[in-house]
Design an enzyme around this catalytic site. Structure first.
Site, PDB file in Angstrom:
ATOM      1  N   GLU A 149       8.489   2.668  -3.172  1.00 57.57           N
ATOM      2  CA  GLU A 149       8.879   1.578  -2.275  1.00 57.57           C
ATOM      3  C   GLU A 149       8.542   0.215  -2.866  1.00 57.57           C
ATOM      4  OE1 GLU A 149      10.377   1.756   1.345  1.00 57.57           O
ATOM      5  OE2 GLU A 149      11.109   2.918  -0.343  1.00 57.57           O
ATOM      6  N   THR A 202      16.746  -6.019   1.600  1.00 58.83           N
ATOM      7  CA  THR A 202      15.418  -5.918   2.192  1.00 58.83           C
ATOM      8  C   THR A 202      14.514  -7.074   1.793  1.00 58.83           C
ATOM      9  OG1 THR A 202      15.585  -3.513   2.266  1.00 58.83           O
ATOM     10  CG2 THR A 202      13.378  -4.448   2.424  1.00 58.83           C
TER      11      THR A 202
END
Length: 328
Positions: A149, A202
């Protein structure tokens, strides 16, 4: 659960056959769950990603194929979240001698707000864990998944990777040290998800969030998070619904999603329990009390997006308690 990594120097037990190949599915996830920014998330049954992993004779990791990404993801193993997280895992157990070939099959949209990178990373980690006969608790893989991530979006949060890996509804109680709590939820809770075909990266979605907040807003948010967790434990869908309000992040991120508030009004009028942004968006989701309502909401929102010249994908699911699974 903590991030303590057990001794996995020899994961395969005596007499246990080490597999030569494996095919794994890992699910999409809804993170934040409206009021729980970076601390709440749950897994769904679809969509998801698939990884095929094979043992090879030559040490090291290669990625031979990626499908469903429109050429956007790197085959270079040093730059792909799947291979990077798998390498971290292998390094921790002193198994860099092993050779692996990875195929990644994207079965979900990239940049959807549904944990696309998390699903890929978790599929890869679950594949190597199973391939090596490692039967330790899946939570030991969380630190490695968070490395993926960190590469994907610049921040190693766990609200996508934890539910993708563990299944169900999870609370990230703490990041330092990492402490993940799996929460109960009503069995009859359904989720309608719509992904509008617009670009909300994001990293950019995080950058627009306010850095300073008023105390009254913080108090409102704390109350809503506590109410949502209480509603999950009490199996109280009404309490879940009235707790899912976000006064901190949604007011800003909603500006990036076409007709967000109109879609929320439509969903609530059709019987949704709640409505909000999935992750950083642009996907939106609604909780409902039954499958039929979830289907009608999904169809209605998709039709609305079509009317304003925006394509979309729709999914209907219960909360996925299983997490990743072996397909073959």
């Amino acid at each position: 659960m903590s991030n303590d990594i057990k001794d996995l120097k020899q994961p395969a037990k005596a007499g246990q056959k080490q597999l030569d190949s494996i095919h794994v599915f890992a699910p999409a996830t809804v993170a934040n769950v409206v009021c729980g920014f970076d601390v709440l998330g749950f897994a769904v049954n679809e969509p998801g990603d698939e990884v095929i992993m094979r043992v090879t004779d030559k040490p090291g990791i290669t990625i031979s194929k990626i499908t469903g990404d429109d050429g956007r993801l790197p085959l270079n193993p040093a730059k792909n979240t799947v291979s990077v997280s798998v390498e971290h895992y292998l390094r921790s157990i002193d198994r860099l001698d092993i050779g692996l070939d990875i195929e990644l099959h994207k079965k979900m949209p990239i940049g959807s707000g549904l944990g696309s990178s998390s699903a890929s990373t978790v599929a890869g980690l679950f594949a190597i864990k199973t391939l090596l006969g490692d039967d330790t608790d899946p939570s030991t893989l969380l630190p490695f998944a968070m490395k993926g991530e960190e590469m994907a979006c610049g921040h190693g949060h766990a609200d996508n990777v934890a539910p993708a890996l563990l299944g169900g509804f999870v609370l990230i109680r703490s990041y330092e040290p990492l402490d993940v709590v799996r929460l109960p939820h009503p069995a009859g809770l359904w989720c309608a998800i719509v992904f509008p075909d617009v670009d909300v990266p994001t990293r950019e979605a995080r950058q627009i969030i306010r850095k300073n907040i008023q105390m009254k807003d913080a108090v409102t948010q704390w109350g809503n998070i506590a109410g949502l967790v209480s509603g999950l434990f009490m199996q109280d869908i009404d309490l879940i619904g009235r707790s899912m309000k976000d006064v901190l992040v949604e007011p800003v991120r909603s500006m990036l999603i076409p007709d967000f508030y109109l879609m929320r009004e439509m969903a609530m009028e059709m019987g949704a329990v709640s409505f909000g942004i999935s992750g950083s968006g642009p996907s939106v989701f609604a909780f409902t009390r039954d499958e039929e309502t979830a289907k009608r909401i999904t169809q209605k929102l998709q039709q609305h997006l079509t009317n304003i010249k925006i394509g979309s994908n729709g999914y209907v699911s219960t909360i996925n308690d299983a997490g990743p699974r072996v397909l073959g």
